[in-house]
Design a protein around this motif. Structure first.
Motif, PDB file in Angstrom:
ATOM      1  N   ALA A 102      35.283  30.282  44.850  1.00  0.00           N
ATOM      2  CA  ALA A 102      34.916  29.699  46.139  1.00  0.00           C
ATOM      3  C   ALA A 102      36.021  28.760  46.608  1.00  0.00           C
ATOM      4  O   ALA A 102      35.780  27.758  47.262  1.00  0.00           O
ATOM      5  N   ASP A 103      37.254  29.101  46.230  1.00  0.00           N
ATOM      6  CA  ASP A 103      38.399  28.288  46.633  1.00  0.00           C
ATOM      7  C   ASP A 103      39.038  28.928  47.855  1.00  0.00           C
ATOM      8  O   ASP A 103      40.173  29.378  47.822  1.00  0.00           O
ATOM      9  N   GLU A 104      38.274  28.975  48.914  1.00  0.00           N
ATOM     10  CA  GLU A 104      38.729  29.698  50.098  1.00  0.00           C
ATOM     11  C   GLU A 104      39.776  28.870  50.829  1.00  0.00           C
ATOM     12  O   GLU A 104      39.451  27.913  51.514  1.00  0.00           O
ATOM     13  N   GLY A 105      41.060  29.229  50.641  1.00  0.00           N
ATOM     14  CA  GLY A 105      42.101  28.358  51.186  1.00  0.00           C
ATOM     15  C   GLY A 105      43.080  29.047  52.106  1.00  0.00           C
ATOM     16  O   GLY A 105      43.931  28.403  52.717  1.00  0.00           O
ATOM     17  N   GLU A 106      43.008  30.366  52.215  1.00  0.00           N
ATOM     18  CA  GLU A 106      43.945  31.094  53.057  1.00  0.00           C
ATOM     19  C   GLU A 106      43.778  30.651  54.512  1.00  0.00           C
ATOM     20  O   GLU A 106      42.670  30.681  55.041  1.00  0.00           O
ATOM     21  N   PRO A 107      44.861  30.236  55.156  1.00  0.00           N
ATOM     22  CA  PRO A 107      44.713  29.826  56.562  1.00  0.00           C
ATOM     23  C   PRO A 107      44.067  30.936  57.381  1.00  0.00           C
ATOM     24  O   PRO A 107      44.465  32.089  57.297  1.00  0.00           O
ATOM     25  N   GLY A 108      43.059  30.569  58.141  1.00  0.00           N
ATOM     26  CA  GLY A 108      42.352  31.543  58.960  1.00  0.00           C
ATOM     27  C   GLY A 108      41.077  32.055  58.326  1.00  0.00           C
ATOM     28  O   GLY A 108      40.265  32.695  58.972  1.00  0.00           O
ATOM     29  N   THR A 109      40.879  31.763  57.065  1.00  0.00           N
ATOM     30  CA  THR A 109      39.713  32.311  56.357  1.00  0.00           C
ATOM     31  C   THR A 109      38.607  31.271  56.273  1.00  0.00           C
ATOM     32  O   THR A 109      38.836  30.164  55.811  1.00  0.00           O
ATOM     33  N   PHE A 110      37.414  31.650  56.708  1.00  0.00           N
ATOM     34  CA  PHE A 110      36.282  30.713  56.571  1.00  0.00           C
ATOM     35  C   PHE A 110      34.981  31.473  56.423  1.00  0.00           C
ATOM     36  O   PHE A 110      33.930  31.026  56.818  1.00  0.00           O
ATOM     37  N   LYS A 111      35.044  32.675  55.827  1.00  0.00           N
ATOM     38  CA  LYS A 111      33.829  33.483  55.699  1.00  0.00           C
ATOM     39  C   LYS A 111      33.023  33.096  54.464  1.00  0.00           C
ATOM     40  O   LYS A 111      31.794  33.131  54.508  1.00  0.00           O
ATOM     41  N   ASP A 112      33.678  32.690  53.376  1.00  0.00           N
ATOM     42  CA  ASP A 112      32.919  32.286  52.189  1.00  0.00           C
ATOM     43  C   ASP A 112      32.153  31.001  52.468  1.00  0.00           C
ATOM     44  O   ASP A 112      31.036  30.816  52.000  1.00  0.00           O
ATOM     45  N   ARG A 113      32.806  30.135  53.215  1.00  0.00           N
ATOM     46  CA  ARG A 113      32.157  28.873  53.574  1.00  0.00           C
ATOM     47  C   ARG A 113      30.826  29.143  54.281  1.00  0.00           C
ATOM     48  O   ARG A 113      29.840  28.446  54.054  1.00  0.00           O
ATOM     49  N   ALA A 114      30.807  30.195  55.137  1.00  0.00           N
ATOM     50  CA  ALA A 114      29.577  30.532  55.853  1.00  0.00           C
ATOM     51  C   ALA A 114      28.469  30.867  54.865  1.00  0.00           C
ATOM     52  O   ALA A 114      27.320  30.447  55.041  1.00  0.00           O
ATOM     53  N   ILE A 115      28.806  31.607  53.826  1.00  0.00           N
ATOM     54  CA  ILE A 115      27.782  31.964  52.831  1.00  0.00           C
ATOM     55  C   ILE A 115      27.364  30.727  52.044  1.00  0.00           C
ATOM     56  O   ILE A 115      26.178  30.450  51.864  1.00  0.00           O
ATOM     57  N   LEU A 116      28.333  29.971  51.595  1.00  0.00           N
ATOM     58  CA  LEU A 116      28.045  28.800  50.755  1.00  0.00           C
ATOM     59  C   LEU A 116      27.173  27.796  51.493  1.00  0.00           C
ATOM     60  O   LEU A 116      26.276  27.191  50.907  1.00  0.00           O
ATOM     61  N   GLU A 117      27.426  27.633  52.790  1.00  0.00           N
ATOM     62  CA  GLU A 117      26.691  26.616  53.529  1.00  0.00           C
ATOM     63  C   GLU A 117      25.365  27.126  54.065  1.00  0.00           C
ATOM     64  O   GLU A 117      24.437  26.344  54.248  1.00  0.00           O
ATOM     65  N   ASN A 118      25.290  28.455  54.326  1.00  0.00           N
ATOM     66  CA  ASN A 118      24.107  28.950  55.014  1.00  0.00           C
ATOM     67  C   ASN A 118      23.126  29.700  54.125  1.00  0.00           C
ATOM     68  O   ASN A 118      21.941  29.732  54.418  1.00  0.00           O
ATOM     69  N   ASP A 119      23.643  30.348  53.085  1.00  0.00           N
ATOM     70  CA  ASP A 119      22.716  31.114  52.250  1.00  0.00           C
ATOM     71  C   ASP A 119      23.123  31.025  50.780  1.00  0.00           C
ATOM     72  O   ASP A 119      23.470  32.027  50.153  1.00  0.00           O
ATOM     73  N   PRO A 120      23.049  29.826  50.203  1.00  0.00           N
ATOM     74  CA  PRO A 120      23.512  29.674  48.817  1.00  0.00           C
ATOM     75  C   PRO A 120      22.705  30.509  47.832  1.00  0.00           C
ATOM     76  O   PRO A 120      23.222  30.972  46.832  1.00  0.00           O
ATOM     77  N   HIS A 121      21.427  30.703  48.135  1.00  0.00           N
ATOM     78  CA  HIS A 121      20.592  31.428  47.167  1.00  0.00           C
ATOM     79  C   HIS A 121      20.964  32.897  47.078  1.00  0.00           C
ATOM     80  O   HIS A 121      20.802  33.528  46.039  1.00  0.00           O
ATOM     81  N   LEU A 122      21.486  33.446  48.179  1.00  0.00           N
ATOM     82  CA  LEU A 122      21.939  34.840  48.140  1.00  0.00           C
ATOM     83  C   LEU A 122      23.080  34.975  47.129  1.00  0.00           C
ATOM     84  O   LEU A 122      23.088  35.873  46.282  1.00  0.00           O
ATOM     85  N   MET A 123      24.044  34.048  47.215  1.00  0.00           N
ATOM     86  CA  MET A 123      25.153  34.123  46.278  1.00  0.00           C
ATOM     87  C   MET A 123      24.673  33.881  44.847  1.00  0.00           C
ATOM     88  O   MET A 123      25.063  34.578  43.916  1.00  0.00           O
ATOM     89  N   LEU A 124      23.777  32.902  44.695  1.00  0.00           N
ATOM     90  CA  LEU A 124      23.299  32.587  43.340  1.00  0.00           C
ATOM     91  C   LEU A 124      22.542  33.765  42.731  1.00  0.00           C
ATOM     92  O   LEU A 124      22.641  34.030  41.531  1.00  0.00           O
ATOM     93  N   GLU A 125      21.798  34.473  43.561  1.00  0.00           N
ATOM     94  CA  GLU A 125      21.080  35.636  43.051  1.00  0.00           C
ATOM     95  C   GLU A 125      22.086  36.684  42.566  1.00  0.00           C
ATOM     96  O   GLU A 125      21.910  37.297  41.506  1.00  0.00           O
TER      97      GLU A 125
END
Lengths: 417, 539
Positions: free
Chosen positions: A84-107
């Protein structure tokens, strides 16, 4: 319409971060089913392979195949690292998952750990992700209290601890072996491969490293079945992909698309095209390290192989749209500055080359460039490309080649004589 | 044992051999900075790129990180690999100050060496260079010029992996990265100067050697470190031809010599700093009391004193102390004279030292002398009823011993009060010494001795390994090797035997001793088999 809601289905609900709300929308069901039906781990791996799920962090390596590399009979513990080290300039899709649906990722994490036989998972999170950290730690706490994680989950005898580890904000730690070094407390320098992390990873033990979005795809594979999931994409890339589109579009943001939709559709149909009637100049299609595409090259399917055939890469799905007002040499200078700053400094070519190219790009912008500088930068890029421990050297070299070969006139225009 | 082809020549190497070592077996040098056989492989300098063909597929990869495999075809120099290496070299030189004329490492610098092969191109840099710390003391014995550093991390890995304490680190990132001490730490481990040998460029330099001499003036001689009983293999770097620069200074530095069975690539700082005695406070002319005399006069006087002493006091009235810093040849001839010919009883080598090393997990032992085991092997020591050192000194104090012969030890300096006035209480004192110490000043006869660096010989280390050192220098003044002093004294006292040189002594002393008599004097003893045995400390 190629747009689809699968991973992003529940992003719209602000309370999706709460366990009860998430449960009411079907979260953790596949995990409970896996445990209740005692689905054999090997069957899950086969299912993920058949679904053609590929790593969504940028490299696109088949996920099930990666899991298969982990030795079955290792006496050592095995680990999962969620990148979850999303650092590439222009990339912010993982952040959307982490902030909005953490349980989906945890599952997805839970099912993955069960399939590979892992009892400790680390979520290695970018140092600046304060909000995702809070959300994720709360979600882990709630899931553990609800008996979905922790010891003897749902009476199955399966244990799983999930630990959030915050990085210190270095771009290089998104590279999987640098991530491992950072996780272990060392300087974030990539390791030589082989050995690959699946064999010798975190703390010298077999380790699976997967992107956040990849993990979020796993519960959907279990729900839809491999065949259904694969059909959402192409023959080789199953499922969907989140695209983070930014720059000069009317509606920048994160959009989920079926694999194989075209870049043009994403820009004009989904993200609303360029605002103010301006004309498109260029698109950086896969994060800042992807070679640039010119305006007439964007009718290309958003899929790993097709993008490679077009001379660029799908990468992490970060589309940066540049309109006619943009100065390419300036974009290039900013890109070079980023890589010069973020080079970890281990390999000679990347350490010195990124800075050299950055200094030349600055010189050109200041009006002191010479035409020979373009050849020099291309030669430096060639000396860096593919010759370093990790792909960061190439991540500077490829956009250099892209910008200089496709827009040489813009650089030459800045040179006085 | 995989068999592979490197630059068109077949070679067979043991399993797990990397391509740098495999190529070296054929005498082919693969350029590298960060790789060192004694440290872990990091593959960060990217200099050792070679073309590897395996199963019909060609790729360019690192020679250090790839192991030899059956059927592998390796090409060290192809247009692609040469371009890749040129690229690396250009990047390394980008921020390098190019100050070779004032750099101590000039002449033994990998950047220079590789530039001769892979460089010589137009300077393409027209942007400013970085500035980093210069003349920065990283520890008591090592100084850093971070601008010269190529960030190969060898020194960092040495501290981590060999010594076991992280004293140096590479901090920052990108091209602003700098090698420096860990916060709050000094590079003060007892092996710290090894990082200077490891440093492929002139970034880390030995303070003691800094600005002392250009390296191409130095002659490199195989020797054995005399500073503890480990017997580390070393090179003595000497220069006797440019005396006008620092009159009297002949030895400039000590460098480790690879020996897999003893010291691998390393030596201690104690060993490295322990050569000052070779050029300081030396004595070069025999003396009777305060008067400088010829060898004949001095030896004649000494023989006279010994003969008279034996007559008046008997063997019980004479004592001999020889420091085991002397070689096996010295000990053997001394034994023949003192025990076999003169039948003395109170003969010992267990002399104390004021220069006690501190033993550790790496190399240093707690024995300050290099050849105690050799003295034991050769039967040098007290006869039946003979006294050990402490008792001999006591007996000398209370008048039971009247005549004392001391060789190679500054007894008064070591014993302090316990030996105060020793010379005055004795009937006579014969002193065999290299230094003009307190004992020498008061000896009835002073016989100047050449040090180990001034003649060949052998030491036996604490594990019983016999190792030879070569002659690096001509003896100081008129000084002579200790064995020759004993031999000439023996001839004055009626001995019929004599040896031509050290080799003859060694041949005789070896007889019937398996650890000794299998050794060939003309070969360099001690260095075991191995691919690194090419007698150069630089890797």
């Amino acid at each position: 319409m190629p747009q689809i809601s699968l991973v992003s289905k529940n992003f719209q609900y602000p309370d999706q971060v709460e366990l009860q709300a998430a449960l009411s929308r079907g979260a953790w069901e596949q995990w409970k089913r896996v445990l209740a039906e005692k689905i054999p781990p090997a069957a899950i791996i086969e299912e993920v392979k058949a679904a053609k799920l590929r790593g969504q962090g940028g490299a696109g390596f088949p996920t099930g195949v990666k899991w298969g590399f982990v030795p079955k009979d290792s006496p050592k513990p095995k680990y999962l690292c969620v990148n979850a080290d999303e650092g590439e300039p222009g990339t912010f899709k993982d952040r959307a998952i982490l902030e909005n649906d953490p349980h989906l990722m945890l599952e997805g994490v839970a099912i993955t750990c069960y399939a590979v036989g892992i009892h400790t998972a680390f979520v290695y999170m970018r140092g600046e992700f304060y909000q995702p950290q809070r959300v994720m730690e709360k979600a882990i706490r709630e899931a553990t209290e609800a008996g979905l994680l922790g010891k003897n989950i749902q009476g199955s005898g399966f244990d799983l601890d999930v630990i959030v580890h915050m990085g210190a904000g270095a771009y290089i730690c998104g590279e999987e072996t640098a991530l491992l070094n950072s996780l272990e407390g060392w300087k974030g320098w990539p390791r030589l491969k082989p050995p690959f992390p699946a064999v010798v990873g975190a703390f010298g033990c077999p380790t699976v490293i997967n992107n956040v979005e990849t993990m979020a795809g796993v519960p959907h594979i279990m729900r839809l079945g491999a065949a259904e999931f694969q059909k959402l994409g192409t023959e080789k890339d199953g499922g969907t992909k989140l695209f983070a589109i930014s720059g000069h579009v009317a509606k920048p943001g994160v959009y989920e698309m079926t694999m194989g939709s075209s870049l043009k559709e994403l820009i004009y149909d989904v993200a609303g095209g360029l605002p103010g009637g301006r004309r498109l100049k260029a698109v950086i299609p896969g994060g800042s390290s992807a070679p640039v595409l010119k305006a007439d090259e964007i009718d290309v399917p958003l899929e790993f192989e097709a993008m490679a055939a077009a001379g660029t890469m799908l990468g992490s799905g970060a589309v940066i749209v540049l309109d006619e007002t943009v100065s390419i040499p300036e974009v290039f200078m900013v890109t070079a500055r980023f890589y010069a700053h973020e080079s970890c400094g281990q390999c000679t070519q990347c350490r010195e080359g990124c800075t050299w190219i950055y200094k030349i790009s600055k010189k050109i912008l200041a009006g002191h460039g010479q035409p020979s500088d373009l050849d020099l930068m291309l030669d430096l890029a060639d000396n860096m490309n593919g010759k370093t421990v990790c792909p960061l050297g190439a991540a500077m070299a490829l956009p250099t080649i892209g910008f200089l070969k496709k827009f040489p006139h813009e650089f030459l225009a800045l040179m006085k004589s | 044992m995989p068999e592979l082809t490197i630059d068109g020549r077949a070679v067979q190497v043991p399993d797990g051999t990397n391509l740098i070592l495999a190529a070296r077996k054929l005498g082919i040098d693969v350029p590298h900075f960060c790789y060192h056989p004694g440290l872990t492989v990091v593959g960060s300098c990217r200099m050792c790129q070679v073309e590897i063909e395996m199963g019909g597929r060609k790729r360019m990869d690192l020679a250090c990180a790839n192991q030899a495999a059956d059927g592998m075809v390796v090409r060290v120099n192809t247009p692609e690999t040469i371009k890749a290496r040129k690229g690396v070299l250009e990047f390394l030189l980008m921020n390098h100050p190019i100050d070779c004329p004032v750099c101590d490492d000039a002449g033994e610098c990998k950047l220079q060496d590789y530039y001769m092969v892979h460089g010589l191109y137009q300077n393409r840099l027209d942007v400013p260079k970085w500035h980093k710390p210069k003349v920065y003391s990283v520890g008591p014995r090592v100084i850093l010029d971070a601008e010269r550093c190529v960030l190969c991390s060898r020194c960092v890995r040495f501290c981590d992996e060999i010594w076991g304490d992280r004293q140096l680190g590479i901090f920052g990132h990108g091209s602003e990265e700098v090698l420096i001490n860990y916060p709050g730490k000094e590079l003060d481990n007892p092996y710290s100067v090894n990082v200077v040998d490891l440093c492929p460029v002139g970034a880390l330099l030995e303070k003691k050697f800094r600005f002392q001499r250009r390296v191409w003036y130095l002659k490199s001689v195989k020797s054995i470190c005399p500073r503890c009983s480990r017997g580390c293999n070393i090179y003595l770097h000497v220069d006797q031809d440019h005396d006008y620069k620092q009159p009297g200074k002949r030895v400039f530095r000590v460098k480790p010599r690879y020996n897999p069975e003893v010291n691998r690539w390393w030596i201690s700082d104690r060993g490295r700093n322990g050569f000052d005695f070779i050029d300081q406070n030396r004595v070069g002319v025999p003396r009777i009391q305060d008067e400088e005399v010829t060898w004949e006069e001095a030896l004649g006087r000494a023989a006279e004193l010994i003969r008279a002493g034996l007559k008046t006091w008997g063997p019980q009235g004479l004592g001999v102390l020889v420091a085991p810093s002397a070689s096996n040849e010295d000990a053997f001839v001394a034994r023949r004279l003192l025990r076999d010919l003169l039948k003395l009883e109170h003969v010992d080598f267990d002399v104390p030292s004021s220069d006690q090393p501190q033993a550790d997990h790496l190399l240093l032992t707690d024995d300050p002398y290099p050849n105690r085991q050799g003295f034991r092997d050769l039967g040098f020591g007290p006869g039946e009823g003979g006294m050990r050192t402490a008792d001999i000194v006591k007996a000398a104090q209370n008048g039971k011993i009247k005549g004392l012969i001391v060789a190679g030890t500054d007894l008064e300096g070591v014993l302090g009060d316990r030996a105060a006035g020793l010379a005055e209480k004795l009937g006579w004192l014969i002193c065999v010494s290299y230094a003009g110490d307190a004992l020498w000043q008061r000896a009835a006869v002073g016989l100047p001795m050449a040090v180990y660096a001034e003649r060949p010989g052998t030491f036996t280390n604490f594990k019983g390994k016999v190792q030879k050192f070569e002659q690096a220098l001509t003896p100081f003044g008129a000084s002579q090797p200790q064995w020759l002093i004993w031999q000439r004294l023996a001839q004055k006292l009626g001995a019929k035997w004599s040896y031509e040189d050290e080799r003859a002594v060694f041949k005789d002393l070896s007889q019937g001793k398996p650890a000794y008599d299998t050794l060939d004097w003309f070969a360099t003893f001690g260095a075991g088999p191995g691919p690194y045995n090419d007698n150069w400390y630089m890797w």
